[in-house]
Scaffold this active site. Structure first.
Site: not given
Ligand code: PXP
Length: 247
Positions: A197, A49, A101, A10, A70, A7, A43, A151, A45
């Site tokens: 997550h 952001r 989330t 960031h 996402e 992901n 994601h 997931e 959003r």
């Molecule tokens: N899975 C989902 C559905 C999420 O919303 C997120 C955060 O965007 C992640 C995985 C990844 O989480 P993390 O950034 O804490 O690794």
């Protein structure tokens, strides 16, 4: 072997902090793929952001693995998905002021929106994954609604070992057991089971060892580590420039 979806939200968070052109999430995605990532997750959003619509379009054109987006299960996001055509959409709950989330979808109260999203996205060839807490009732509902993938939310598991597995206790074992049970229920229902997550370099191993879980989505901790392991080279390059400036 468990697949890794990286992901890259960031990377865009750092860029948006200055509304600058760098760092570019597309460059990050290419590096992640070269390093062995099996897929790229973003994601989109409602408040935009971090990831922007143009990022999603450019990633769709560029990456060579799979694009997982996402998003919240609403009409505006459905239209975005139908335009961008990711390989997978992971439906997540979203509220405007959350830092990240909060929890999985409650499929009992959101069944109508989720079912409508799946009905419209499936003909476009988009696989739907539902982000849910590791609760067997939610797993069964996901299968009933026609999702292909679930997931499982590992946030509570991760919070049970904030400093690493050497401090694992009773709550860690309970959270791991919840994930094992939900993952088994998913496989029994014919679902592909993913998880994510809050996973970190310190807590990922017991989850990666579960044979039912095919793929993990990990973001923040990978980007956090990249910032630190990359800082040495970044500073050296700037010091070098200052030592031998060219006009
Ligand atoms: N899975 C989902 C559905 C999420 O919303 C997120 C955060 O965007 C992640 C995985 C990844 O989480 P993390 O950034 O804490 O690794």
């Amino acid at each position: 072997m468990t697949r890794l979806g990286v992901n890259i939200d960031h990377i865009a968070t750092i860029r948006q902090a200055r509304r600058a052109p760098e760092p570019d999430p597309v460059a990050a995605a290419i590096l992640a793929e070269l390093a062995g990532a099996d897929g790229i997750t973003i994601h989109l959003r409602g408040d935009r952001r971090h990831i922007q619509d143009s990022d999603a379009r450019r990633l769709r054109e560029t990456i060579t693995t799979r694009l997982n987006m996402e998003m919240a299960p609403n009409e505006a996001m459905l239209q975005a998905a139908l335009e961008i055509r990711p390989d997978t959409v992971t439906l997540v709950p979203e509220s405007p002021n959350e830092i990240t989330t909060q929890g999985g979808l409650d499929l009992l109260s959101t069944a109508a929106e989720v079912a409508a999203f799946i009905r419209h996205a499936r003909p476009a060839g988009i696989d739907i994954s539902l982000f849910i807490d590791p609760v067997e009732g939610q797993v069964h509902k996901a299968a009933e609604l026609g999702a292909k993938i679930i997931e499982l939310n590992t946030a509570s598991y991760s919070e049970a070992v904030p400093k690493g597995l050497h401090l694992r206790g009773e709550s860690f074992l309970q959270e791991l057991e919840r994930i094992v049970r939900a993952a088994r229920a998913g496989v029994e229902c014919g679902l592909a089971v993913y998880a994510g997550h809050g996973l970190t370099y310190r807590n990922v191993s017991p989850i990666a060892a579960l044979p039912e879980i095919e793929e993990l989505n990990i973001g923040h901790n990978i980007i956090a580590r990249a910032a630190l392991v990359g800082l040495d080279q970044a500073v050296r390059e700037m010091v070098h420039l200052l030592q031998s400036p060219r006009s």
